[in-house]
Design an enzyme around this catalytic site. Structure first.
Site, PDB file in Angstrom:
ATOM      1  N   LYS A 153       0.849  -1.205   0.000  1.00  0.00           N
ATOM      2  CA  LYS A 153       0.000   0.000   0.000  1.00  0.00           C
ATOM      3  C   LYS A 153       0.881   1.250   0.000  1.00  0.00           C
ATOM      4  CE  LYS A 153      -2.123  -2.288   3.292  1.00  0.00           C
ATOM      5  NZ  LYS A 153      -3.026  -2.864   4.291  1.00  0.00           N
ATOM      6  N   ASP A 161      -5.330  -7.757   9.524  1.00  0.00           N
ATOM      7  CA  ASP A 161      -6.738  -7.310   9.553  1.00  0.00           C
ATOM      8  C   ASP A 161      -7.715  -8.401   9.092  1.00  0.00           C
ATOM      9  OD1 ASP A 161      -5.737  -7.087   6.975  1.00  0.00           O
ATOM     10  OD2 ASP A 161      -6.497  -5.068   6.600  1.00  0.00           O
TER      11      ASP A 161
HETATM   12  C1  BGC Z   1      -1.461  -6.393   2.960  1.00  0.00           C
HETATM   13  C2  BGC Z   1      -2.257  -7.370   3.792  1.00  0.00           C
HETATM   14  C3  BGC Z   1      -3.556  -6.747   4.240  1.00  0.00           C
HETATM   15  C4  BGC Z   1      -4.301  -6.157   3.055  1.00  0.00           C
HETATM   16  C5  BGC Z   1      -5.597  -5.488   3.463  1.00  0.00           C
HETATM   17  C6  BGC Z   1      -2.306  -5.806   1.853  1.00  0.00           C
HETATM   18  O1  BGC Z   1      -1.590  -4.817   1.168  1.00  0.00           O
HETATM   19  O2  BGC Z   1      -0.322  -6.995   2.414  1.00  0.00           O
HETATM   20  O3  BGC Z   1      -1.526  -7.803   4.902  1.00  0.00           O
HETATM   21  O4  BGC Z   1      -4.335  -7.699   4.887  1.00  0.00           O
HETATM   22  O5  BGC Z   1      -3.485  -5.226   2.389  1.00  0.00           O
HETATM   23  O6  BGC Z   1      -5.394  -4.448   4.353  1.00  0.00           O
END
Ligand code: BGC
Length: 505
Positions: free
Chosen positions: A200, A236
């Site tokens: 992200k 999460d």
């Molecule tokens: C992460 C995950 C997370 C998901 C939703 C992804 O970019 O790698 O760990 O659960 O985003 O938040």
């Protein structure tokens, strides 16, 4: 054009190739005119390419494509679970050390941190059987901290915990803390999670390869003015599953469709070759799939569009999280923006006249997709509002219709792609009744995401498997509190040392 060439209006069936026009003209006109026409045709874009439909068609995948994608996903799940194949697998299938769903007897006061979604939050949660009360506060993480150093990030988090505790008059108390840290982590215990890579919008130096709980504890120690110990760190997806399972014992999948996307599920220990804990009852563990990384080895290239490639190229982690980039909220707005920008450049939208906003990367927010698709009549109230926010001066009802169409193609593809993952999990688990706990801004706010997913999953699952897709409330807070409550109970009873076997009975 009487020489056998069919001409049609944009949007109508049939089209003309430039060569055909030229050939027809040759039979009708003098040499000089032919030369001019040939030159003109050379600089004109192909008529075929200029149809709206053609420019956005790559977003439409066939049923067989989705079926094939599900098989690919299943193969990747198995590769991630296998001891031999895991090192080269992109979908890592991390065991979480959370072994069972809650039994409803969890109680007490807990602090929780929620990092990795739309907002960073600190929460105070009281569990009392089925009754759960919660207070929370959102704190901003400034951009320079999201891409700064790990020390800055964890100092900032510790400062937010201090502020929260001070506002709630908790500074003199010792409250167990659960940390919902929503990034790919290799867990080596319930409160030890090694970040494998940022995803992200985060990219803090010096955190990848480190235990994030240790970094948090060090930051708390540096301050020296709060007494907080983190007993559990969860993803999460696990939070969503736990929170939903608190009231629904059939819940066995946690799904996040928000800034990012991911899912976890309950797997039998015998299928988890990398499991290094004990084999006591319950012989199962939650697996954090980290499915967002599907495609990082090129296996999704056959369905990627030029828009996906551009989004990836300009992201802070090019080449990574390919499946996530085709689905989640952090990227959807940008995928949509690129398509109308192209249509506009071809004179197919807004009379060819755009705006600085429409041409700015990241300026078309994913919430616009939900807003535009929420328009149900020809007044296009929301769509026009979005156009105003993008400082577009000239737009027609037809422009509104086209924008709505593009949004629906991109969001439908996202919903169907996410369904591929869920269906693969359902088929893999092969349980009769499964509740899928879903959360995240995209799932919550998009007007059709839920229905589209139910439709597609239904098409893809084996006959006989029944599923429910349920909105999970506040998993990142409640889920973390539940896991922490069990960890705390085990610690107080001296039955289990935290960090070795996790939530074992
Ligand atoms: C992460 C995950 C997370 C998901 C939703 C992804 O970019 O790698 O760990 O659960 O985003 O938040």
């Amino acid at each position: 054009m009487s020489a056998g060439v069919k001409v049609s209006e944009p949007g109508m069936e049939g089209s003309v190739k430039k060569e055909e026009v030229y050939e027809a003209a040759k039979k009708m006109m003098g040499r000089e005119f032919q030369t001019v026409l040939a030159a003109l045709l050379k600089i004109l874009p192909d008529y075929e390419d200029m149809l709206v439909e053609n420019l956005v068609r790559p977003f439409i995948l066939k049923d067989e494509d989705y079926k094939l994608l599900m098989d690919i996903m299943l193969g990747e799940f198995n590769k991630g679970l296998g001891k031999e194949t895991n090192p080269t697998a992109k979908v890592k299938m991390y065991p979480t050390y959370v072994r069972d769903v809650p039994d409803g007897s969890e109680n007490g006061n807990f602090l929780a941190l929620d990092l990795g979604g739309t907002n960073f939050r600190v929460l105070l949660i009281n569990l009392n059987g089925q009754e759960v009360t919660m207070e929370s506060k959102i704190y901003l993480i400034p951009q320079h901290i999201m891409t700064g150093t790990g020390e800055q990030l964890f100092d900032h988090i510790a400062e937010c915990i201090h502020k929260f505790m001070s506002n709630h008059d908790l500074l003199k108390e010792k409250i167990p803390l659960g940390f919902t840290f929503s990034f790919p982590c290799k867990q080596i215990g319930l409160n030890h999670a090694i970040l494998t890579q940022w995803t992200k919008g985060f990219k803090c130096e010096g955190v990848e390869g480190e235990d994030v709980v240790r970094l948090l504890h060090e930051a708390i120690k540096r301050r020296g003015d709060i007494d907080v110990e983190c007993l559990a760190v969860i993803n999460d997806t696990v939070g969503a599953l736990m929170s939903c399972a608190h009231s629904d014992r059939d819940c066995a999948i946690g799904l996040i469709l928000g800034t990012g996307t991911n899912a976890c599920y309950i797997e039998k220990l015998e299928n988890v070759e990398l499991w290094d804990g004990d084999y006591n009852e319950p012989k199962q563990v939650m697996i954090n799939t980290e499915w967002g990384a599907l495609g990082d080895d090129g296996c999704l290239d056959f369905v990627k569009t030029e828009y996906d490639r551009q989004v990836d190229k300009h992201s802070i982690n090019p080449g990574r999280q390919i499946y996530e980039k085709m689905i989640s909220g952090m990227y959807m707005g940008e995928i949509v923006r690129l398509a109308p920008e192209k249509l506009r450049k071809h004179g197919l939208l807004f009379g060819g006249k755009g705006s600085e906003e429409l041409s700015t990367r990241g300026r078309f927010y994913t919430k616009y997709v939900s807003e535009i698709e929420s328009d149900v009549d020809d007044h296009f109230k929301n769509t026009k509002q979005v156009f105003e926010e993008l400082a577009l001066e000239k737009y027609s009802d037809e422009d509104c219709r086209i924008a709505q169409y593009v949004c629906s193609l991109v969001s439908t593809r996202a919903a169907f792609l996410a369904s591929v993952g869920v269906a693969a999990l359902l088929n893999k688990m092969d349980r009769q009744d499964v509740t899928v706990a879903a959360d995240g801004s995209l799932y919550r706010f998009h007007p059709h995401f839920h229905d589209l997913m139910v439709e597609k999953i239904q098409q893809l699952v084996k006959p006989g498997i029944k599923f429910k897709l349920m909105l999970s409330h506040d998993g990142s807070g409640k889920g973390a509190a539940i896991v922490t409550a069990v960890a705390n109970r085990l610690r107080e009873s001296g039955k289990e040392s935290i960090g070795e076997n996790g939530l074992e009975n």
